[in-house]
Motif scaffolding. Structure first.
Motif, PDB file in Angstrom:
ATOM      1  N   GLU A  13      -7.404   9.593  30.121  1.00 12.86           N
ATOM      2  CA  GLU A  13      -7.664   9.935  31.513  1.00 12.86           C
ATOM      3  C   GLU A  13      -7.131   8.836  32.420  1.00 12.86           C
ATOM      4  O   GLU A  13      -7.398   7.655  32.196  1.00 12.86           O
ATOM      5  N   GLY A  14      -6.383   9.236  33.439  1.00  9.77           N
ATOM      6  CA  GLY A  14      -5.863   8.274  34.404  1.00  9.77           C
ATOM      7  C   GLY A  14      -4.826   7.351  33.789  1.00  9.77           C
ATOM      8  O   GLY A  14      -4.093   7.729  32.874  1.00  9.77           O
ATOM      9  N   ALA A  15      -4.794   6.124  34.296  1.00  4.05           N
ATOM     10  CA  ALA A  15      -3.844   5.118  33.808  1.00  4.05           C
ATOM     11  C   ALA A  15      -4.418   4.448  32.563  1.00  4.05           C
ATOM     12  O   ALA A  15      -5.422   3.745  32.631  1.00  4.05           O
ATOM     13  N   CYS A  41      -3.961  12.199  31.478  1.00  5.84           N
ATOM     14  CA  CYS A  41      -3.273  10.909  31.512  1.00  5.84           C
ATOM     15  C   CYS A  41      -2.220  10.894  32.622  1.00  5.84           C
ATOM     16  O   CYS A  41      -1.402  11.804  32.722  1.00  5.84           O
ATOM     17  N   THR A  42      -2.247   9.839  33.454  1.00  5.45           N
ATOM     18  CA  THR A  42      -1.260   9.708  34.529  1.00  5.45           C
ATOM     19  C   THR A  42      -0.291   8.565  34.289  1.00  5.45           C
ATOM     20  O   THR A  42       0.768   8.517  34.906  1.00  5.45           O
ATOM     21  N   ALA A  43      -0.651   7.631  33.409  1.00  8.74           N
ATOM     22  CA  ALA A  43       0.224   6.518  33.041  1.00  8.74           C
ATOM     23  C   ALA A  43      -0.164   6.063  31.642  1.00  8.74           C
ATOM     24  O   ALA A  43      -1.349   5.986  31.311  1.00  8.74           O
ATOM     25  N   PRO A  63       0.288  15.987  28.414  1.00  7.76           N
ATOM     26  CA  PRO A  63      -0.050  15.528  29.759  1.00  7.76           C
ATOM     27  C   PRO A  63       0.477  16.479  30.820  1.00  7.76           C
ATOM     28  O   PRO A  63       1.509  17.122  30.627  1.00  7.76           O
ATOM     29  N   GLU A  64      -0.243  16.549  31.943  1.00  7.89           N
ATOM     30  CA  GLU A  64       0.208  17.351  33.071  1.00  7.89           C
ATOM     31  C   GLU A  64       1.184  16.564  33.936  1.00  7.89           C
ATOM     32  O   GLU A  64       1.984  17.154  34.648  1.00  7.89           O
ATOM     33  N   ASP A  65       1.113  15.242  33.880  1.00  6.61           N
ATOM     34  CA  ASP A  65       1.988  14.378  34.664  1.00  6.61           C
ATOM     35  C   ASP A  65       3.450  14.667  34.329  1.00  6.61           C
ATOM     36  O   ASP A  65       3.831  14.720  33.151  1.00  6.61           O
TER      37      ASP A  65
END
Length: 79
Positions: A13-15, A41-43, A63-65
């Motif tokens: 989750e997240g960075a 996950c963003t990073a 991941p959606e990113d």
């Protein structure tokens, strides 16, 4: 913590930082048929990418990113 370990699932989750590399590696070694959820996950730190590459486990939820989807997922490949 950016990675939550729930039974057989690791939720990113997240960075996600280098601090999670050793716990992730230990969890992957300890869990039978682990499930990897990179949906939130963003990073992703390169140390985590290296752990995932070395483990060779499939990613259950990509991941959606856009960057991670376009560049990291092809590196992890279909396993």
């Amino acid at each position: 913590m950016p990675i939550r370990f729930e039974d057989r699932t690791a939720r990113f989750e997240g960075a996600c930082t280098v601090d999670e590399a050793i716990p992730l590696a230990e969890w992957l070694c300890a869990v039978e048929e682990p499930r990897l959820d990179l949906g939130g996950c963003t990073a992703l730190h390169t140390a985590l990418l290296q752990v995932l590459l070395a483990a060779g486990k499939p990613v259950a939820v990509p991941p959606e990113d856009a960057f991670l989807k376009g560049w990291v997922m092809p590196a992890l490949g279909k396993r």
